[in-house]
Design an enzyme around this catalytic site. Structure first.
Site, PDB file in Angstrom:
ATOM      1  N   CYS A   1       0.818  -1.229   0.000  1.00 51.42           N
ATOM      2  CA  CYS A   1       0.000   0.000   0.000  1.00 51.42           C
ATOM      3  C   CYS A   1       0.843   1.266   0.000  1.00 51.42           C
ATOM      4  O   CYS A   1       0.340   2.348  -0.295  1.00 51.42           O
ATOM      5  CB  CYS A   1      -0.956   0.007   1.188  1.00 51.42           C
TER       6      CYS A   1
ATOM      7  N   HIS B   1      -3.355   7.446   1.629  1.00 55.98           N
ATOM      8  CA  HIS B   1      -3.747   6.079   1.267  1.00 55.98           C
ATOM      9  C   HIS B   1      -5.150   5.834   1.811  1.00 55.98           C
ATOM     10  O   HIS B   1      -5.468   6.224   2.935  1.00 55.98           O
ATOM     11  CB  HIS B   1      -2.749   5.089   1.879  1.00 55.98           C
TER      12      HIS B   1
ATOM     13  N   ASN C   1     -10.061  -0.076  -0.303  1.00 51.89           N
ATOM     14  CA  ASN C   1      -8.599  -0.036  -0.255  1.00 51.89           C
ATOM     15  C   ASN C   1      -8.052  -0.730  -1.504  1.00 51.89           C
ATOM     16  O   ASN C   1      -8.185  -1.947  -1.655  1.00 51.89           O
ATOM     17  CB  ASN C   1      -8.129  -0.748   1.020  1.00 51.89           C
TER      18      ASN C   1
HETATM   19  O1  UT7 Z   1      -3.807  -0.895   3.504  1.00 46.89           O
HETATM   20  C1  UT7 Z   1      -3.021  -1.486   4.475  1.00 46.89           C
HETATM   21  C2  UT7 Z   1      -3.287  -0.911   5.770  1.00 46.89           C
HETATM   22  N1  UT7 Z   1      -4.456  -1.507   6.359  1.00 46.89           N
HETATM   23  C3  UT7 Z   1      -5.140  -0.831   7.224  1.00 46.89           C
HETATM   24  O2  UT7 Z   1      -4.844   0.326   7.451  1.00 46.89           O
HETATM   25  C4  UT7 Z   1      -6.269  -1.511   7.971  1.00 46.89           C
HETATM   26  C5  UT7 Z   1      -6.245  -1.087   9.397  1.00 46.89           C
HETATM   27  N2  UT7 Z   1      -7.282  -1.685  10.204  1.00 46.89           N
HETATM   28  C6  UT7 Z   1      -8.598  -1.378  10.093  1.00 46.89           C
HETATM   29  O3  UT7 Z   1      -8.977  -0.633   9.212  1.00 46.89           O
HETATM   30  C7  UT7 Z   1      -9.559  -1.933  11.103  1.00 46.89           C
HETATM   31  O4  UT7 Z   1      -8.841  -2.544  12.144  1.00 46.89           O
HETATM   32  C8  UT7 Z   1     -10.562  -2.958  10.508  1.00 46.89           C
HETATM   33  C9  UT7 Z   1     -11.564  -2.205   9.636  1.00 46.89           C
HETATM   34  C10 UT7 Z   1      -9.842  -3.984   9.700  1.00 46.89           C
HETATM   35  C11 UT7 Z   1     -11.352  -3.651  11.624  1.00 46.89           C
HETATM   36  O5  UT7 Z   1     -11.973  -2.720  12.467  1.00 46.89           O
HETATM   37  P1  UT7 Z   1     -11.875  -2.926  14.066  1.00 46.89           P
HETATM   38  O6  UT7 Z   1     -12.655  -1.839  14.657  1.00 46.89           O
HETATM   39  O7  UT7 Z   1     -10.418  -2.997  14.396  1.00 46.89           O
HETATM   40  O8  UT7 Z   1     -12.639  -4.291  14.277  1.00 46.89           O
HETATM   41  P2  UT7 Z   1     -12.121  -5.728  14.771  1.00 46.89           P
HETATM   42  O9  UT7 Z   1     -11.225  -6.361  13.770  1.00 46.89           O
HETATM   43  O10 UT7 Z   1     -11.615  -5.616  16.150  1.00 46.89           O
HETATM   44  O11 UT7 Z   1     -13.471  -6.527  14.803  1.00 46.89           O
HETATM   45  C12 UT7 Z   1     -14.523  -6.136  15.665  1.00 46.89           C
HETATM   46  C13 UT7 Z   1     -15.648  -7.147  15.523  1.00 46.89           C
HETATM   47  C14 UT7 Z   1     -15.205  -8.600  15.731  1.00 46.89           C
HETATM   48  O12 UT7 Z   1     -16.225  -9.257  16.457  1.00 46.89           O
HETATM   49  P3  UT7 Z   1     -16.057  -9.520  18.034  1.00 46.89           P
HETATM   50  O13 UT7 Z   1     -14.790 -10.334  18.164  1.00 46.89           O
HETATM   51  O14 UT7 Z   1     -15.956  -8.165  18.647  1.00 46.89           O
HETATM   52  O15 UT7 Z   1     -17.301 -10.275  18.348  1.00 46.89           O
HETATM   53  C15 UT7 Z   1     -15.150  -9.154  14.342  1.00 46.89           C
HETATM   54  O16 UT7 Z   1     -15.385 -10.538  14.290  1.00 46.89           O
HETATM   55  O17 UT7 Z   1     -16.222  -7.100  14.214  1.00 46.89           O
HETATM   56  C16 UT7 Z   1     -16.263  -8.419  13.654  1.00 46.89           C
HETATM   57  N3  UT7 Z   1     -16.094  -8.323  12.214  1.00 46.89           N
HETATM   58  C17 UT7 Z   1     -17.086  -8.113  11.355  1.00 46.89           C
HETATM   59  N4  UT7 Z   1     -18.420  -7.977  11.555  1.00 46.89           N
HETATM   60  C18 UT7 Z   1     -19.169  -7.752  10.466  1.00 46.89           C
HETATM   61  C19 UT7 Z   1     -14.921  -8.397  11.521  1.00 46.89           C
HETATM   62  N5  UT7 Z   1     -15.180  -8.236  10.206  1.00 46.89           N
HETATM   63  C20 UT7 Z   1     -16.507  -8.065  10.096  1.00 46.89           C
HETATM   64  C21 UT7 Z   1     -17.348  -7.836   8.997  1.00 46.89           C
HETATM   65  N6  UT7 Z   1     -18.673  -7.689   9.228  1.00 46.89           N
HETATM   66  N7  UT7 Z   1     -16.897  -7.750   7.717  1.00 46.89           N
END
Ligand code: UT7
Length: 323
Positions: free
Chosen positions: A113, A250, A280
């Site tokens: 990225c 980005h 992304n």
């Molecule tokens: O380009 C390279 C650089 N990449 C980035 O910059 C990405 C950086 N990270 C992020 O953007 C965020 O961390 C994410 C968008 C990937 C995730 O957001 P988050 O607020 O960190 O959520 P999380 O991964 O902690 O997940 C929270 C909850 C989980 O459920 P529990 O364990 O709290 O019950 C996941 O299982 O959301 C759940 N979850 C989803 N729910 C519905 C994960 N993916 C999904 C989904 N739909 N697609």
């Protein structure tokens, strides 16, 4: 003093748009979750038989048309991609042939990225060192091909696309008021491999593999590193945040983008956001956002434009351009 001055830009998105609601029909997710956590509403996905080189070529042709040049005028193509058509040769050479460019050099650059800012820095250095006169920097990806469509935590976040800029070495006074690339800053930290990688490759598994990410960890590093690198590049150019006309970050997550904009004290309307429409697109996200803001009339000649990005490696960087 030689400056790398932007001559034009272009972008291309595959025709097919996939909305969050469409994904929610196939997996346990929702438009609400995706929009709240990321700001993404939709993404473009390449058709079967549509490769990274096809997207890159269309973006490159549009950038050349915008610059009033043609392929024969180029002597360098740097194509940033983590999703090349083939393991080798470089996808850049496929684009080189299709553009009718029969001189100079074309190669791929892999910084995921951060690939576009790495590409801009490399092309700028080559121009300043006399290795190239007119260069095309392309960011092009078909990330849909390396997504695990059973992993809702990653597959909803990415899309396909391409963007490109043309740079030309020009003699100038070399002050920060003159057009061209003013400063670049690049970093990587291989200790962070495990939080964002693809679990395959020609040498390790002989497969292509799928993207794996610990989103929360990447998020934390992104917020800290983006704030630091934008400060670094401004310092190198002897400028301050208040001088910035446009931040073109980005496009991974609206919350990361907002955090960088806030730390710089920028009004939200000075931050170019396309993550809602493109998701992304890795190395393509910055030039896609740039092209959007140039073509809709926001970014104009002479505007101070700050590009920044971070991705797998981790690798990150920033470029400051007087457009
Ligand atoms: O380009 C390279 C650089 N990449 C980035 O910059 C990405 C950086 N990270 C992020 O953007 C965020 O961390 C994410 C968008 C990937 C995730 O957001 P988050 O607020 O960190 O959520 P999380 O991964 O902690 O997940 C929270 C909850 C989980 O459920 P529990 O364990 O709290 O019950 C996941 O299982 O959301 C759940 N979850 C989803 N729910 C519905 C994960 N993916 C999904 C989904 N739909 N697609």
């Amino acid at each position: 003093m030689i400056r790398s001055v932007v001559q034009g830009c272009g972008a291309y998105l595959p025709e097919r748009i996939v909305t969050n609601d469409e994904l929610a029909k196939k997996m346990e997710t929702s438009d609400e979750w995706i929009q709240q956590r990321t700001g993404i509403k939709q993404r473009h996905i390449a058709a079967d038989g549509e490769f990274t080189s096809h997207l890159a070529l269309k973006a490159a042709e549009r950038a050349l048309a915008h610059a009033g040049l043609d392929g024969a005028d180029l002597d360098l193509i740097v194509l940033a991609t983590a999703t090349p058509d083939e393991t080798f040769p470089a996808t850049a050479t496929v684009v080189q042939k299709a553009l009718g460019m029969h001189k100079g050099a074309a190669f791929d650059l892999q910084a995921v990225c951060a690939g576009f800012v790495y590409g801009v820095s490399v092309a700028d250095s080559m121009i300043k060192n006399g290795l190239a006169g007119t260069a095309m920097v392309i960011g092009a990806e078909t990330f849909s091909r390396i997504l695990d469509w059973n992993d809702r935590g990653t597959c909803v976040l990415f899309g396909d696309g391409a963007g490109a800029i043309v740079l030309k070495g020009e003699q100038g006074a070399g002050t920060s008021a003159d057009r061209g690339i003013l400063a670049n800053a690049l970093h990587s930290d291989g200790r962070q491999h495990d939080i964002l990688y693809v679990d395959g490759g020609p040498s390790s598994t002989r497969t292509t593999g799928f993207l794996r990410m610990e989103g929360k960890e990447v998020f934390k590093h992104a917020v800290v590193n983006m704030a630091a690198v934008v400060g670094e590049v401004l310092g190198k150019a002897g400028l301050e945040a208040k001088d910035i006309d446009w931040l073109v970050p980005h496009q991974a997550n609206k919350r990361i983008i907002d955090s960088t904009g806030r730390k710089l004290g920028l009004a939200p309307e000075k931050v170019v956001v396309t993550v809602d429409k493109h998701a992304n697109t890795s190395a393509a996200s910055i030039p896609l956002a740039l092209d959007t803001a140039v073509k809709d009339g926001r970014i104009k000649k002479g505007d101070l434009t700050l590009l920044e990005g971070i991705g797998g490696g981790l690798a990150w960087g920033a470029s400051l351009i007087r457009w």
